[in-house]
Design a protein around this motif. Structure first.
Motif, PDB file in Angstrom:
ATOM      1  N   THR A 154       0.801  -1.230   0.000  1.00  0.00           N
ATOM      2  CA  THR A 154       0.000   0.000   0.000  1.00  0.00           C
ATOM      3  C   THR A 154       0.831   1.276   0.000  1.00  0.00           C
ATOM      4  O   THR A 154       0.595   2.169  -0.803  1.00  0.00           O
ATOM      5  CB  THR A 154      -0.939  -0.001   1.227  1.00  0.00           C
ATOM      6  OG1 THR A 154      -1.693  -1.207   1.236  1.00  0.00           O
ATOM      7  CG2 THR A 154      -1.871   1.193   1.199  1.00  0.00           C
ATOM      8  N   GLY A 202       7.662   8.112   7.411  1.00  0.00           N
ATOM      9  CA  GLY A 202       6.814   9.255   7.731  1.00  0.00           C
ATOM     10  C   GLY A 202       7.564  10.432   8.302  1.00  0.00           C
ATOM     11  O   GLY A 202       6.960  11.346   8.873  1.00  0.00           O
ATOM     12  N   THR A 223      -6.335  -0.422   0.613  1.00  0.00           N
ATOM     13  CA  THR A 223      -6.091   0.529   1.696  1.00  0.00           C
ATOM     14  C   THR A 223      -6.740   0.128   3.014  1.00  0.00           C
ATOM     15  O   THR A 223      -6.209   0.443   4.078  1.00  0.00           O
ATOM     16  CB  THR A 223      -6.597   1.931   1.311  1.00  0.00           C
ATOM     17  OG1 THR A 223      -8.001   1.864   1.033  1.00  0.00           O
ATOM     18  CG2 THR A 223      -5.848   2.477   0.100  1.00  0.00           C
ATOM     19  N   ASP A 246      -6.402   7.736   3.894  1.00  0.00           N
ATOM     20  CA  ASP A 246      -5.217   8.553   4.113  1.00  0.00           C
ATOM     21  C   ASP A 246      -4.222   7.833   5.016  1.00  0.00           C
ATOM     22  O   ASP A 246      -4.602   7.052   5.897  1.00  0.00           O
ATOM     23  CB  ASP A 246      -5.596   9.893   4.741  1.00  0.00           C
ATOM     24  CG  ASP A 246      -6.435  10.753   3.826  1.00  0.00           C
ATOM     25  OD1 ASP A 246      -6.195  10.703   2.597  1.00  0.00           O
ATOM     26  OD2 ASP A 246      -7.335  11.460   4.320  1.00  0.00           O
ATOM     27  N   ASP A 247      -2.947   8.119   4.834  1.00  0.00           N
ATOM     28  CA  ASP A 247      -1.902   7.523   5.649  1.00  0.00           C
ATOM     29  C   ASP A 247      -2.095   7.882   7.120  1.00  0.00           C
ATOM     30  O   ASP A 247      -2.509   8.989   7.455  1.00  0.00           O
ATOM     31  CB  ASP A 247      -0.530   8.022   5.177  1.00  0.00           C
ATOM     32  CG  ASP A 247       0.610   7.321   5.872  1.00  0.00           C
ATOM     33  OD1 ASP A 247       0.680   6.081   5.770  1.00  0.00           O
ATOM     34  OD2 ASP A 247       1.421   8.003   6.520  1.00  0.00           O
ATOM     35  N   THR A 248      -1.801   6.928   8.001  1.00  0.00           N
ATOM     36  CA  THR A 248      -1.967   7.164   9.432  1.00  0.00           C
ATOM     37  C   THR A 248      -0.946   6.353  10.216  1.00  0.00           C
ATOM     38  O   THR A 248      -0.507   5.278   9.765  1.00  0.00           O
ATOM     39  CB  THR A 248      -3.383   6.787   9.897  1.00  0.00           C
ATOM     40  OG1 THR A 248      -3.490   7.025  11.307  1.00  0.00           O
ATOM     41  CG2 THR A 248      -3.691   5.328   9.623  1.00  0.00           C
ATOM     42  N   LYS A 249      -0.588   6.858  11.381  1.00  0.00           N
ATOM     43  CA  LYS A 249       0.239   6.116  12.330  1.00  0.00           C
ATOM     44  C   LYS A 249      -0.590   5.645  13.520  1.00  0.00           C
ATOM     45  O   LYS A 249      -0.031   5.241  14.549  1.00  0.00           O
ATOM     46  CB  LYS A 249       1.397   6.990  12.812  1.00  0.00           C
ATOM     47  CG  LYS A 249       2.403   7.326  11.736  1.00  0.00           C
ATOM     48  CD  LYS A 249       3.075   6.087  11.187  1.00  0.00           C
ATOM     49  CE  LYS A 249       4.052   6.445  10.075  1.00  0.00           C
ATOM     50  NZ  LYS A 249       4.612   5.241   9.444  1.00  0.00           N
ATOM     51  N   GLY A 268      -2.581   6.990  -3.535  1.00  0.00           N
ATOM     52  CA  GLY A 268      -3.757   6.238  -3.145  1.00  0.00           C
ATOM     53  C   GLY A 268      -4.473   5.675  -4.343  1.00  0.00           C
ATOM     54  O   GLY A 268      -3.876   5.419  -5.395  1.00  0.00           O
ATOM     55  N   GLY A 289       2.435   4.893   1.784  1.00  0.00           N
ATOM     56  CA  GLY A 289       1.831   6.016   2.477  1.00  0.00           C
ATOM     57  C   GLY A 289       1.680   7.263   1.649  1.00  0.00           C
ATOM     58  O   GLY A 289       1.291   8.312   2.177  1.00  0.00           O
ATOM     59  N   ARG A 349      -3.760   2.829   6.589  1.00  0.00           N
ATOM     60  CA  ARG A 349      -4.573   3.946   6.115  1.00  0.00           C
ATOM     61  C   ARG A 349      -5.805   4.065   7.013  1.00  0.00           C
ATOM     62  O   ARG A 349      -6.267   3.073   7.594  1.00  0.00           O
ATOM     63  CB  ARG A 349      -5.011   3.717   4.665  1.00  0.00           C
ATOM     64  CG  ARG A 349      -3.858   3.581   3.655  1.00  0.00           C
ATOM     65  CD  ARG A 349      -3.088   4.862   3.452  1.00  0.00           C
ATOM     66  NE  ARG A 349      -2.060   4.730   2.444  1.00  0.00           N
ATOM     67  CZ  ARG A 349      -2.187   5.135   1.178  1.00  0.00           C
ATOM     68  NH1 ARG A 349      -3.326   5.703   0.768  1.00  0.00           N
ATOM     69  NH2 ARG A 349      -1.197   4.987   0.329  1.00  0.00           N
ATOM     70  N   GLU A 389       3.050  -0.259  -3.404  1.00  0.00           N
ATOM     71  CA  GLU A 389       3.651   0.904  -2.752  1.00  0.00           C
ATOM     72  C   GLU A 389       4.684   1.538  -3.658  1.00  0.00           C
ATOM     73  O   GLU A 389       4.811   2.762  -3.726  1.00  0.00           O
ATOM     74  CB  GLU A 389       4.298   0.526  -1.427  1.00  0.00           C
ATOM     75  CG  GLU A 389       5.086   1.690  -0.812  1.00  0.00           C
ATOM     76  CD  GLU A 389       5.670   1.405   0.545  1.00  0.00           C
ATOM     77  OE1 GLU A 389       6.527   2.204   0.971  1.00  0.00           O
ATOM     78  OE2 GLU A 389       5.281   0.419   1.195  1.00  0.00           O
ATOM     79  N   HIS A 431       2.004  -0.311   5.581  1.00  0.00           N
ATOM     80  CA  HIS A 431       1.558   1.012   6.002  1.00  0.00           C
ATOM     81  C   HIS A 431       0.066   0.907   6.298  1.00  0.00           C
ATOM     82  O   HIS A 431      -0.640   0.138   5.652  1.00  0.00           O
ATOM     83  CB  HIS A 431       1.758   2.052   4.907  1.00  0.00           C
ATOM     84  CG  HIS A 431       3.177   2.383   4.617  1.00  0.00           C
ATOM     85  ND1 HIS A 431       3.721   3.621   4.870  1.00  0.00           N
ATOM     86  CD2 HIS A 431       4.171   1.647   4.072  1.00  0.00           C
ATOM     87  CE1 HIS A 431       4.983   3.640   4.492  1.00  0.00           C
ATOM     88  NE2 HIS A 431       5.288   2.445   4.004  1.00  0.00           N
TER      89      HIS A 431
END
Length: 285
Positions: A21, A95, A35, A65-68, A26, A23, A60, A240, A58
């Motif tokens: 995927t 990131g 995602t 959207d990318d997230t931690k 999309g 970050g 989402r 990715e 990663h």
């Protein structure tokens, strides 16, 4: 000393990693990019069946959207445990320039079970016009220390040969266990340019004992990973890094890219490593 694995490449089994995927891009880049947790896990189950023994992940959020978020990484891990058999799980700590140091590390330390592997980006890399992921020596010492204490093996991400001394520093400080697991990366904005000679030179300077894989972005993925197979290295493929199957043709799935790599390996007489053989090779047991 130059890397010693060239002449007997066919005697070493091939680790195929898949990066499903990422970050950055999309579904606007490829609507088949998975995602959401179940979507990723179903695609990954096909990748595992095709020969992938490791996944680089990663997370989402619900809006893609990318997230931690530790919660989103946990949902992703739970879905993989449901749909997949035994694939080696590798979480990103990428990131830089967006997330704090602690945010980048939290999913590795706070999910259950923890990933077996997690990335450490060994030096600065630029993204676009204004963002730089610094990835300082101090940060990498902290990441390697805390991963070691948590029983997670660092995957050393090297974007150019200037990052090799940072790997050597972590080794000198006693923060890495043998064999080292390294990813040599080609085609990023201010990273190493793709090319067979550059691959040989890069690998010749890696600290031993090392198992290494090749990652190349976009149109460079196929030729560079094929070269790595013939050199006794391992490979990372997936959406990715590359959303196309061939020029003008979007990839149908990550599994499609893994299947092609497995076919090439078979033609080159490289057997493909299972997840357990990958664990043995990388010292994860």
């Amino acid at each position: 000393m130059p890397y010693q694995g060239y002449t007997d490449y066919f005697e070493k089994k091939l680790v195929i990693s898949v990066a499903t995927t990422g970050g950055l891009h999309g579904k606007e880049a490829n609507p088949n990019l998975p995602t959401q947790p179940e979507e990723v896990a179903k695609d990954l189950a096909e990748c595992e069946d095709a020969g992938a023994s490791m996944v680089h992940l990663h997370a989402r959020d619900e809006n893609h959207d990318d997230t931690k978020s530790v919660e989103r990484f946990q949902l992703l891990r739970d879905a993989i445990d449901e749909y997949c058999d035994d694939i080696v799980v590798n979480f990103t700590t990428g990131g830089g320039g967006i997330y704090t140091r602690e945010e980048r590390l939290a999913p590795i330390l706070e999910t259950e079970p923890r990933p077996e592997v997690a990335t450490v980006d060994l030096g600065p890399i630029n993204f676009g016009q204004t963002r730089t992921a610094e990835n300082t020596r101090e940060q990498n010492e902290e990441y390697a220390t805390r991963m070691r204490d948590a029983g997670v093996k660092p995957e050393l991400e090297l974007f150019n040969p200037g990052h090799i001394p940072e790997a050597e520093h972590l080794i000198a400080e006693g923060l890495l266990d043998e064999p080292y697991w390294a990813t040599v990366i080609f085609g990023m904005q201010n990273g190493m340019p793709p090319g067979a000679r550059n691959l040989v030179n890069f690998v010749d300077n890696l600290p031993e004992p090392v198992e290494w894989q090749c990652l190349a972005v976009g149109k460079h993925q196929l030729p560079m990973t094929t070269a790595a197979i013939t050199m006794g290295g391992h490979v990372r493929v997936g959406m990715e890094d590359n959303v196309y199957y061939r020029k003008g043709e979007l990839a149908e799935s990550n599994a499609q890219l893994v299947r092609r790599t497995a076919r090439i390996a078979d033609e080159l007489e490289r057997e493909i490593a299972t997840p357990d053989e990958t664990r043995e090779m990388l010292g994860l047991r």
